[in-house]
Design an enzyme around this catalytic site. Sequence first.
Site, PDB file in Angstrom:
ATOM      1  N   LYS A   1     -25.564  62.657  -9.222  1.00 21.79           N
ATOM      2  CA  LYS A   1     -24.478  62.976  -8.455  1.00 21.79           C
ATOM      3  C   LYS A   1     -24.464  62.263  -6.950  1.00 21.79           C
ATOM      4  CE  LYS A   1     -23.452  67.688 -10.070  1.00 21.79           C
ATOM      5  NZ  LYS A   1     -23.373  69.121  -9.552  1.00 21.79           N
TER       6      LYS A   1
ATOM      7  N   GLU B   1     -21.019  67.643 -15.967  1.00 23.63           N
ATOM      8  CA  GLU B   1     -20.732  68.983 -15.538  1.00 23.63           C
ATOM      9  C   GLU B   1     -19.345  69.520 -16.134  1.00 23.63           C
ATOM     10  OE1 GLU B   1     -22.172  70.397 -11.793  1.00 23.63           O
ATOM     11  OE2 GLU B   1     -20.571  71.859 -11.687  1.00 23.63           O
TER      12      GLU B   1
ATOM     13  N   ASN C   1     -26.068  75.374 -10.236  1.00 19.00           N
ATOM     14  CA  ASN C   1     -25.893  75.707  -9.056  1.00 19.00           C
ATOM     15  C   ASN C   1     -25.892  77.268  -8.772  1.00 19.00           C
ATOM     16  OD1 ASN C   1     -24.455  73.724  -7.493  1.00 19.00           O
ATOM     17  ND2 ASN C   1     -23.057  73.464  -8.998  1.00 19.00           N
TER      18      ASN C   1
ATOM     19  N   HIS D   1     -29.593  73.294   3.642  1.00 18.02           N
ATOM     20  CA  HIS D   1     -29.045  73.602   2.255  1.00 18.02           C
ATOM     21  C   HIS D   1     -30.060  74.516   1.567  1.00 18.02           C
ATOM     22  CE1 HIS D   1     -27.131  72.784  -1.322  1.00 18.02           C
ATOM     23  NE2 HIS D   1     -28.320  72.435  -1.911  1.00 18.02           N
TER      24      HIS D   1
ATOM     25  N   ARG E   1     -24.302  71.985 -16.939  1.00 19.32           N
ATOM     26  CA  ARG E   1     -24.657  71.665 -15.764  1.00 19.32           C
ATOM     27  C   ARG E   1     -24.479  72.543 -14.506  1.00 19.32           C
ATOM     28  NH1 ARG E   1     -25.340  65.565 -13.375  1.00 19.32           N
ATOM     29  NH2 ARG E   1     -26.405  65.889 -11.497  1.00 19.32           N
TER      30      ARG E   1
ATOM     31  N   ARG F   1     -18.158  47.300  -7.179  1.00 16.63           N
ATOM     32  CA  ARG F   1     -18.126  47.993  -8.517  1.00 16.63           C
ATOM     33  C   ARG F   1     -19.027  48.582  -9.208  1.00 16.63           C
ATOM     34  NH1 ARG F   1     -13.456  44.215  -9.506  1.00 16.63           N
ATOM     35  NH2 ARG F   1     -11.675  45.263  -8.341  1.00 16.63           N
TER      36      ARG F   1
ATOM     37  N   HIS G   1     -23.036  77.747  -0.306  1.00 17.84           N
ATOM     38  CA  HIS G   1     -22.396  76.880   0.411  1.00 17.84           C
ATOM     39  C   HIS G   1     -21.479  77.558   1.485  1.00 17.84           C
ATOM     40  CE1 HIS G   1     -22.521  73.567  -3.028  1.00 17.84           C
ATOM     41  NE2 HIS G   1     -23.400  73.522  -2.242  1.00 17.84           N
TER      42      HIS G   1
ATOM     43  N   GLU H   1     -34.902  75.252  -4.284  1.00 20.25           N
ATOM     44  CA  GLU H   1     -34.546  74.633  -5.652  1.00 20.25           C
ATOM     45  C   GLU H   1     -35.392  74.532  -6.655  1.00 20.25           C
ATOM     46  OE1 GLU H   1     -31.237  73.756  -5.523  1.00 20.25           O
ATOM     47  OE2 GLU H   1     -30.555  72.885  -3.544  1.00 20.25           O
TER      48      GLU H   1
ATOM     49  N   HIS I   1     -25.484  78.575  -5.408  1.00 22.08           N
ATOM     50  CA  HIS I   1     -24.908  77.511  -4.251  1.00 22.08           C
ATOM     51  C   HIS I   1     -23.640  78.354  -3.759  1.00 22.08           C
ATOM     52  CE1 HIS I   1     -28.145  75.513  -5.828  1.00 22.08           C
ATOM     53  NE2 HIS I   1     -27.691  74.192  -5.266  1.00 22.08           N
TER      54      HIS I   1
ATOM     55  N   LYS J   1     -34.412  69.852 -14.994  1.00 23.83           N
ATOM     56  CA  LYS J   1     -33.050  69.065 -14.611  1.00 23.83           C
ATOM     57  C   LYS J   1     -32.725  67.946 -15.447  1.00 23.83           C
ATOM     58  CE  LYS J   1     -30.004  67.532 -11.106  1.00 23.83           C
ATOM     59  NZ  LYS J   1     -29.849  67.444  -9.702  1.00 23.83           N
TER      60      LYS J   1
HETATM   61  P1  NAD Z   1     -32.270  65.394   4.279  1.00 22.83           P
HETATM   62  O1  NAD Z   1     -31.986  64.443   3.360  1.00 22.83           O
HETATM   63  O2  NAD Z   1     -31.467  65.804   5.470  1.00 22.83           O
HETATM   64  O3  NAD Z   1     -33.780  65.519   4.689  1.00 22.83           O
HETATM   65  C1  NAD Z   1     -34.236  66.637   5.529  1.00 22.83           C
HETATM   66  C2  NAD Z   1     -34.969  66.096   6.827  1.00 22.83           C
HETATM   67  O4  NAD Z   1     -36.197  65.458   6.462  1.00 22.83           O
HETATM   68  C3  NAD Z   1     -34.260  65.045   7.574  1.00 22.83           C
HETATM   69  O5  NAD Z   1     -34.251  65.255   8.949  1.00 22.83           O
HETATM   70  C4  NAD Z   1     -35.082  63.752   7.098  1.00 22.83           C
HETATM   71  O6  NAD Z   1     -35.004  62.689   7.800  1.00 22.83           O
HETATM   72  C5  NAD Z   1     -36.483  64.182   6.935  1.00 22.83           C
HETATM   73  N1  NAD Z   1     -37.535  63.625   6.058  1.00 22.83           N
HETATM   74  C6  NAD Z   1     -37.159  63.247   4.774  1.00 22.83           C
HETATM   75  N2  NAD Z   1     -38.415  62.687   4.122  1.00 22.83           N
HETATM   76  C7  NAD Z   1     -39.435  62.885   5.373  1.00 22.83           C
HETATM   77  C8  NAD Z   1     -40.645  62.903   5.244  1.00 22.83           C
HETATM   78  N3  NAD Z   1     -41.472  62.456   4.102  1.00 22.83           N
HETATM   79  N4  NAD Z   1     -41.344  63.089   6.152  1.00 22.83           N
HETATM   80  C9  NAD Z   1     -40.726  63.848   7.396  1.00 22.83           C
HETATM   81  N5  NAD Z   1     -39.501  63.884   7.423  1.00 22.83           N
HETATM   82  C10 NAD Z   1     -38.652  63.482   6.293  1.00 22.83           C
HETATM   83  O7  NAD Z   1     -32.278  66.781   3.319  1.00 22.83           O
HETATM   84  P2  NAD Z   1     -32.704  66.974   1.892  1.00 22.83           P
HETATM   85  O8  NAD Z   1     -33.122  68.724   2.019  1.00 22.83           O
HETATM   86  O9  NAD Z   1     -33.485  66.156   1.532  1.00 22.83           O
HETATM   87  O10 NAD Z   1     -31.227  66.889   1.068  1.00 22.83           O
HETATM   88  C11 NAD Z   1     -30.279  67.588   1.580  1.00 22.83           C
HETATM   89  C12 NAD Z   1     -28.897  67.058   0.876  1.00 22.83           C
HETATM   90  O11 NAD Z   1     -28.936  66.976  -0.576  1.00 22.83           O
HETATM   91  C13 NAD Z   1     -27.672  67.813   1.206  1.00 22.83           C
HETATM   92  O12 NAD Z   1     -26.769  66.643   1.304  1.00 22.83           O
HETATM   93  C14 NAD Z   1     -27.031  68.379  -0.312  1.00 22.83           C
HETATM   94  O13 NAD Z   1     -25.775  68.304  -0.522  1.00 22.83           O
HETATM   95  C15 NAD Z   1     -27.992  67.038  -1.118  1.00 22.83           C
HETATM   96  N6  NAD Z   1     -28.185  67.607  -2.454  1.00 22.83           N
HETATM   97  C16 NAD Z   1     -27.789  66.603  -3.547  1.00 22.83           C
HETATM   98  C17 NAD Z   1     -27.904  67.020  -4.668  1.00 22.83           C
HETATM   99  C18 NAD Z   1     -27.322  65.977  -5.874  1.00 22.83           C
HETATM  100  O14 NAD Z   1     -27.385  66.599  -7.215  1.00 22.83           O
HETATM  101  N7  NAD Z   1     -27.174  64.848  -5.588  1.00 22.83           N
HETATM  102  C19 NAD Z   1     -28.657  68.235  -5.030  1.00 22.83           C
HETATM  103  C20 NAD Z   1     -29.036  69.009  -4.139  1.00 22.83           C
HETATM  104  C21 NAD Z   1     -28.999  68.591  -2.973  1.00 22.83           C
HETATM  105  N1  GLY Z   2     -27.799  70.184  -7.809  1.00 26.89           N
HETATM  106  C1  GLY Z   2     -26.894  70.351  -8.897  1.00 26.89           C
HETATM  107  C2  GLY Z   2     -26.781  69.207  -9.965  1.00 26.89           C
HETATM  108  O1  GLY Z   2     -27.329  68.243  -9.634  1.00 26.89           O
HETATM  109  O2  GLY Z   2     -25.849  69.354 -10.858  1.00 26.89           O
END
Ligand code: NAD
Ligand code: GLY
Length: 373
Positions: free
Chosen positions: A151, A245, A253, A273, A249, A129, A260, A193, A256, A235
């Site tokens: 998130k 949100e 997006n 993404h 917030r 939890r 998406h 972003e 997005h 942010k």
């Molecule tokens: P990812 O986590 O897939 O990383 C991208 C690639 O880079 C992967 O292959 C990873 O292994 C590699 N990598 C990571 N760090 C590295 C480094 N220092 N050196 C070499 N390779 C490295 O993608 P991302 O773009 O970081 O994140 C995308 C994800 O984030 C999506 O799932 C999206 O939905 C999510 N997201 C979440 C929020 C949120 O607010 N929680 C906001 C935006 C995006």
């Molecule tokens: N990336 C959108 C949010 O964190 O709300």
Amino acid sequence: MTTQATFPAHERVSIALGDRSYPIDIGSGLLDAADSFANLPTAHSAMIVTNETVSPLYAQRLERALAPRYPRIHTVCLPDGEAHKNWETLNQIFDALLSQGCDRKTVMFALGGGVVGDMTGFAAASYMRGVPFVQVPTTLLAQVDSSVGGKTAINHPLGKNMIGAFYQPQLVLCDLDTLSTLPSRELSAGLAEVIKYGPIADMAFFDWIEANMDALIARDPAALAHAVKRSCEIKAWVVGQDEREAGLRAILNFGHTFGHAIEAGMGYGAWLHGEAVGCGMVMAARLSQRLGGVDAAFVERLTRLVQAAGLPTVAPVLDVQDNLGRYLALMQVDKKSEAGEIKFVVLDRPGSAVVRGAPDALVARVIADSVRL
Ligand code: NAD
Ligand code: GLY
């Protein structure tokens, strides 16, 4: 370049959420410094969650830095990629936590990009939890966006990030040095972003990004440091006002809703993404223009900046028979949709965004223009 020649080794941005407040530390060499973790809760064990790409690069260094603080450190290594952001992979984290006898004080560390961060956060929110967790983002996208704000989620076959929780970390540690190993395509995805924060909140930052895009692409340390810091400040300001949100917030997006649809329509992983968001922002700016919020010159400026970041600005055809129908169907799955009405983040002027519906005819024009151009 308009950044200062030198940049402090360590910057801190605070996110103000009452008893869930936490610092975002940004700098060079933070991953190896035991000091970076000095204010975390004490515990018998720590669990590092990472993936098969990031682990060989950084896991040992994090383990060494945590060793003085946690008697037992376990590392779980997940498969890499958005396609693995699902129940099966999440269960690997729970399996590791349970088989290692981790208790409710165990501190979890997400070492990787947004995929690892979102899954680790969700595991931390639900294991016993809720256990404390720390974000150690290693992609630009994760440092400027996904690690901040709480998130957490996994994907469902019927929709992206559909299963999750709001759950804040104890600390976000952005070691800028980790960006040196990031593939160029991933750096560009993160820049989408970064660019986003300009049109929605801060046109002075937009001007700065324009002036410094070459330095950002070249991974100039001072430019990256400023981009991460200003993005996190914006942010933190937004999330501090609307953690869950209820309204504001959603402006984060921007781009997005279209993005998406592109990600899902092309099949997850075909477009990153950030690539989909880059193209989606251009489409959202075109919609804003049709709604009277910005002029053609602004749309052109944004398009050039997205291109300069190495991101696509021509939208893909998702269905040769009924492209509009496919876009609309995919956009309806967006979490902002209400009773089937698609909501868009549009600019009511450069530097200010609102969330609203739009007539299908306008959306159709935007999609047709974006596919053709
Ligand atoms: P990812 O986590 O897939 O990383 C991208 C690639 O880079 C992967 O292959 C990873 O292994 C590699 N990598 C990571 N760090 C590295 C480094 N220092 N050196 C070499 N390779 C490295 O993608 P991302 O773009 O970081 O994140 C995308 C994800 O984030 C999506 O799932 C999206 O939905 C999510 N997201 C979440 C929020 C949120 O607010 N929680 C906001 C935006 C995006
Ligand atoms: N990336 C959108 C949010 O964190 O709300």
